[in-house]
Write a protein that holds these residues in place. Structure first.
Motif, short mmCIF file in Angstrom:
data_model
loop_
_atom_site.label_atom_id
_atom_site.label_comp_id
_atom_site.label_asym_id
_atom_site.label_seq_id
_atom_site.Cartn_x
_atom_site.Cartn_y
_atom_site.Cartn_z
N ASN A 18 -38.10 28.80 26.60
CA ASN A 18 -39.02 27.69 26.89
C ASN A 18 -40.48 28.11 26.90
O ASN A 18 -41.37 27.34 26.52
N THR A 35 -46.06 18.48 29.18
CA THR A 35 -45.12 18.03 30.21
C THR A 35 -44.54 16.68 29.87
O THR A 35 -43.32 16.45 30.01
N ARG A 38 -42.08 17.09 27.00
CA ARG A 38 -40.89 17.81 27.47
C ARG A 38 -39.96 16.88 28.24
O ARG A 38 -38.75 16.86 28.01
N TYR A 79 -43.10 21.01 36.09
CA TYR A 79 -43.24 21.28 34.66
C TYR A 79 -44.71 21.40 34.25
O TYR A 79 -45.06 22.20 33.38
N VAL A 217 -41.75 22.01 20.99
CA VAL A 217 -41.91 21.22 22.21
C VAL A 217 -40.90 20.08 22.27
O VAL A 217 -40.40 19.73 23.35
N LEU A 221 -38.08 22.85 23.63
CA LEU A 221 -38.44 22.69 25.03
C LEU A 221 -37.82 21.45 25.65
O LEU A 221 -37.33 21.48 26.78
N GLY A 222 -37.84 20.32 24.91
CA GLY A 222 -37.37 19.06 25.46
C GLY A 222 -35.87 18.89 25.41
O GLY A 222 -35.18 18.96 26.42
N THR A 226 -34.54 21.52 28.22
CA THR A 226 -34.53 20.71 29.43
C THR A 226 -33.25 19.88 29.52
O THR A 226 -32.44 20.08 30.42
#
Length: 300
Positions: A18, A35, A38, A79, A217, A221-222, A226
């Motif tokens: 991440n 953020t 994400r 985040y 991202v 990341l998303g 997450t």
């Protein structure tokens, strides 16, 4: 069992990667925008699985204020602080500091939960953790330090926020036995609404100028780092229990540091020493908490 171990390793890899995605995105958009993206892309798989499993119920609305607190603190602010810190320091260093979550969770539990008791092994674990953080921050270098103290502070703020949110969940949400997937979906969905209200989205389209950063991202990341990571974590909770599942945090700092090294970030003896100390701290805290929880059984 092989699937369980594969999921365990995959979770550590997802969490550890991440930081480089945030680093790439920080060159184009703000931490608040990182953020927002994400949380948006992380919410999608959570909402889909929660809908398919039917874990969201109307009666859960009675806990909406607790969901909002968790959304604001443990998702949006947490985040954001990680994205802000990672933008200021090397991604590998950010990953190592991010691995100190267990340290702050333990401190928050000792301060606010009567059921948590400090023993000798836990005390040594706390000491090891803070020594590892000092090795990363290098305060003795003064103004010429290689690591931005503001970035370190943001990372420590993020881990502290998550640590204290654990106490909040234990006190106000755990007694209601809500499905973890439902809690994560409410928390992430409400955080998305909060971020849409407060985030300045001007210039956010710059992220598509670099497909590495955009894919990193949104997907890395998303969706995976997450949303899918949440789902894997809940699978491990069911299969291994909370203590064993959280052991994926052993992998996270190592992965982040190795990725940072692969993209040209410096890796010296201090970084390696900090990883060893922080991982040792996590192990001592987990073992110490297990011993503390079993103490009443040995001494009725």
């Amino acid at each position: 069992m092989k699937l369980t171990y594969a999921a365990f390793i995959l979770l550590g890899l997802l969490w550890g990667s991440n930081f480089i995605y945030m680093k790439w995105a920080a060159e184009l958009i703000t931490p608040a925008q990182i953020t927002l993206l994400r949380v948006f892309f992380g919410f999608l798989p959570l909402a889909f699985v929660a809908w398919r499993k039917g874990v969201i119920e109307r009666r859960q609305l009675r806990h909406i204020w607790h969901f909002l607190v968790m959304a604001a603190l443990a998702t949006a602010l947490y985040y954001f602080a990680i994205a802000k810190g990672t933008a200021l320091i090397p991604s590998g260093v950010a990953g190592v500091l991010g691995g100190s979550i267990a340290l702050f969770t333990t401190l928050a539990s000792l301060l606010f939960l009567r059921s948590e008791k400090l023993n000798g092994l836990m005390a040594i674990g706390v000491l090891f953790g803070f020594v590892g953080i000092v090795l990363i921050a290098r305060p003795w270098q003064g103004a010429d330090r290689a690591i931005d103290m503001a970035g370190v502070s943001w990372m420590l703020a993020a881990t502290a926020i998550l640590g204290f949110s654990y106490v909040y969940v234990r006190r106000f949400l755990s007694p209601h036995n809500l499905p973890p997937l439902a809690l994560a979906t409410w928390q992430t969905g409400l955080a998305l609404l909060l971020l849409l209200l407060v985030t300045d989205r001007s210039g956010m389209g710059r992220i598509i100028e670099d497909w590495h950063a955009a894919a990193g991202v949104a997907i890395g990341l998303g969706v995976f780092g997450t949303g899918i990571a949440f789902l894997i974590y809940y699978f491990l909770l069911r299969e291994l229990g909370a203590v064993a599942a959280s052991g994926a945090t052993y992998i996270t700092p190592v992965v982040a540091l190795l990725i940072g090294r692969a993209v040209g970030e410096p890796l010296g003896i201090l970084e390696v020493g900090a990883v060893v100390l922080i991982l040792g701290s996590i192990a001592m805290l987990q073992i110490g908490r297990l011993r503390s929880s079993r103490a009443p059984e040995r001494h009725p």
